[in-house]
Design a protein around this motif. Structure first.
Motif, PDB file in Angstrom:
ATOM      1  N   GLU A   1       0.835  -1.205   0.000  1.00  0.00           N
ATOM      2  CA  GLU A   1       0.000   0.000   0.000  1.00  0.00           C
ATOM      3  C   GLU A   1       0.873   1.260   0.000  1.00  0.00           C
ATOM      4  O   GLU A   1       1.874   1.332   0.716  1.00  0.00           O
ATOM      5  N   LYS A   2       0.476   2.252  -0.765  1.00  0.00           N
ATOM      6  CA  LYS A   2       1.295   3.451  -0.962  1.00  0.00           C
ATOM      7  C   LYS A   2       1.690   4.126   0.346  1.00  0.00           C
ATOM      8  O   LYS A   2       2.808   4.622   0.481  1.00  0.00           O
ATOM      9  N   ASN A   3       0.797   4.157   1.309  1.00  0.00           N
ATOM     10  CA  ASN A   3       1.089   4.874   2.555  1.00  0.00           C
ATOM     11  C   ASN A   3       2.066   4.122   3.462  1.00  0.00           C
ATOM     12  O   ASN A   3       2.513   4.656   4.473  1.00  0.00           O
ATOM     13  N   LYS A   4       2.406   2.883   3.114  1.00  0.00           N
ATOM     14  CA  LYS A   4       3.338   2.093   3.939  1.00  0.00           C
ATOM     15  C   LYS A   4       4.732   1.993   3.329  1.00  0.00           C
ATOM     16  O   LYS A   4       5.687   1.607   3.994  1.00  0.00           O
ATOM     17  N   ARG A   5       4.852   2.316   2.039  1.00  0.00           N
ATOM     18  CA  ARG A   5       6.078   2.004   1.295  1.00  0.00           C
ATOM     19  C   ARG A   5       7.324   2.677   1.863  1.00  0.00           C
ATOM     20  O   ARG A   5       8.334   2.022   2.124  1.00  0.00           O
TER      21      ARG A   5
ATOM     22  N   GLU B   1       8.004   4.126   4.758  1.00  0.00           N
ATOM     23  CA  GLU B   1       8.377   3.698   6.111  1.00  0.00           C
ATOM     24  C   GLU B   1       9.033   2.315   6.092  1.00  0.00           C
ATOM     25  O   GLU B   1      10.044   2.089   6.754  1.00  0.00           O
TER      26      GLU B   1
ATOM     27  N   ASN C   1       1.398   7.847 -10.297  1.00  0.00           N
ATOM     28  CA  ASN C   1       1.606   8.021  -8.856  1.00  0.00           C
ATOM     29  C   ASN C   1       2.398   6.850  -8.266  1.00  0.00           C
ATOM     30  O   ASN C   1       2.109   6.362  -7.173  1.00  0.00           O
TER      31      ASN C   1
END
Length: 349
Positions: free
Chosen positions: A176-180, A182, A260
């Motif tokens: 998922e984009k919001n985890k990459r 980190e 994106n």
């Protein structure tokens, strides 16, 4: 068989030996891909071959280091790179964003370097399952070639290490984009002591290349001592591999912006910093290459990489990229210019 050390002899051998063999083996995989029962898996397998042929053609140049084993090494490189490109397609256009799914898929790349390891259901955690044995066949082809090479056992651990870096990157960059970011930062923190000072996104670039694996595979055509394996691995990782992937991301900027997608070039504070760091990687790569056997060959490959990427239509059709690319060509020198002007050998021969 003499290893080419001049631009014109390298290009001649690529045309006469590398490209015909590469396209022959790729055509065999295309026939198998066309028979995949599952529609989505078949579509992605065929697309990866059609759209990323030049990955195999570029990698297969290392077959020129393998003497009498040239055809076998090219066959291995084509099969291994086809796994890589196929899985990249599956992850890029995935119906799943699960880490366990991506890790299971990429287990095939470790198994391909482990003769005797039985293929498993690499699609275990995804909806699309039936590839008619396509991925397992690629894995077994790699195993069957490697097991008979005199230097493979000496090089196997180093090849696995480079493959682990590659597979970890592919897993973390596709969730998922919001985890990459980190996940990639934490991953880098665990490995930063293994590389010279660099950022997390530069380390990610270094991990994203298969060139070190192909180079090691080529040299396993002969017996290898442990110190020789280390020299070859360190000759390619991190600098040559990092330089390779930075160029790859450089030409993909516009496409990744539209989609994106994660692009490591975007993390530089400005274009000047990006150019400086890519130039730095190129200079460090040239120094590390000097320690390699056949170093003049590897130097040509490094200079040729600039030409291959910068001759891409994505650059030629984008004024801003084309302007920046001219700076890269200048610091690549005359050999790069020669390859650049002969780009048809790579793209259209």
């Amino acid at each position: 068989m003499k290893v080419p050390t001049k631009p014109w002899t390298l290009l001649y051998k690529i045309q006469q030996e590398v490209l015909p063999d590469t396209r022959h083996y790729l055509s065999e995989w295309k026939v198998k891909a066309d028979k995949i029962p599952d529609d989505e898996l078949r579509k992605q397998a065929l697309s990866s071959i059609k759209e990323k042929t030049f990955h195999c053609e570029g990698g297969a140049v290392y077959g020129l280091l393998a003497g009498q084993e040239r055809k076998n090494i090219i066959r291995f490189i084509v099969a291994y790179q086809t796994i890589s490109d196929y899985l990249d397609n599956l992850c890029d256009r995935s119906t799943s964003l699960e880490e366990r799914d991506f890790r299971m898929l990429h287990q095939s790349m470790q198994h391909a370097l482990t003769p005797g390891e039985e293929p498993v259901n690499y699609y275990r955690y995804r909806q699309n399952q039936d590839d008619g044995g396509y991925l397992a066949s690629l894995v077994l082809t790699c195993q069957n070639i490697l097991k008979d090479l005199p230097g493979f056992r000496s090089a196997q651990d180093s090849m696995h290490q480079l493959a682990r870096y590659y597979c970890d990157l592919q897993v973390f960059k596709h969730v998922e984009k919001n985890k990459r970011v980190e996940l990639l930062e934490n991953w880098f923190a665990r490995h930063k002591q293994e590389v010279p000072p660099m950022t997390w996104y530069e380390f990610s670039a270094c991990a994203g290349s298969t060139l070190g694996i192909f180079c090691l595979a080529a040299y396993t055509s002969n017996s290898l001592k442990t110190e020789e394996v280390n020299i070859i691995k360190n000759g390619y990782f991190p600098w040559v591999q990092g330089f390779h992937i930075m160029l790859d991301y450089f030409i993909d900027q516009e496409e990744d912006r539209k989609e994106n997608d994660l692009n490591f070039i975007f993390y530089y504070e400005n274009e000047e910093k990006m150019v400086q760091r890519i130039k730095y990687f190129k200079e460090k790569a040239e120094l590390s290459i000097r320690n390699l056997p056949d170093w003049k060959f590897h130097q040509l490959i490094n200079k040729g990489l600039i030409a291959i990427y910068l001759a891409d239509k994505k650059v030629q059709e984008d004024k801003k990229l084309k302007r920046t690319s001219k700076r890269f060509i200048r610091f690549g020198g005359l050999s790069t210019l020669f390859f650049y002007l002969n780009k048809r050998v790579y793209r259209q021969a």
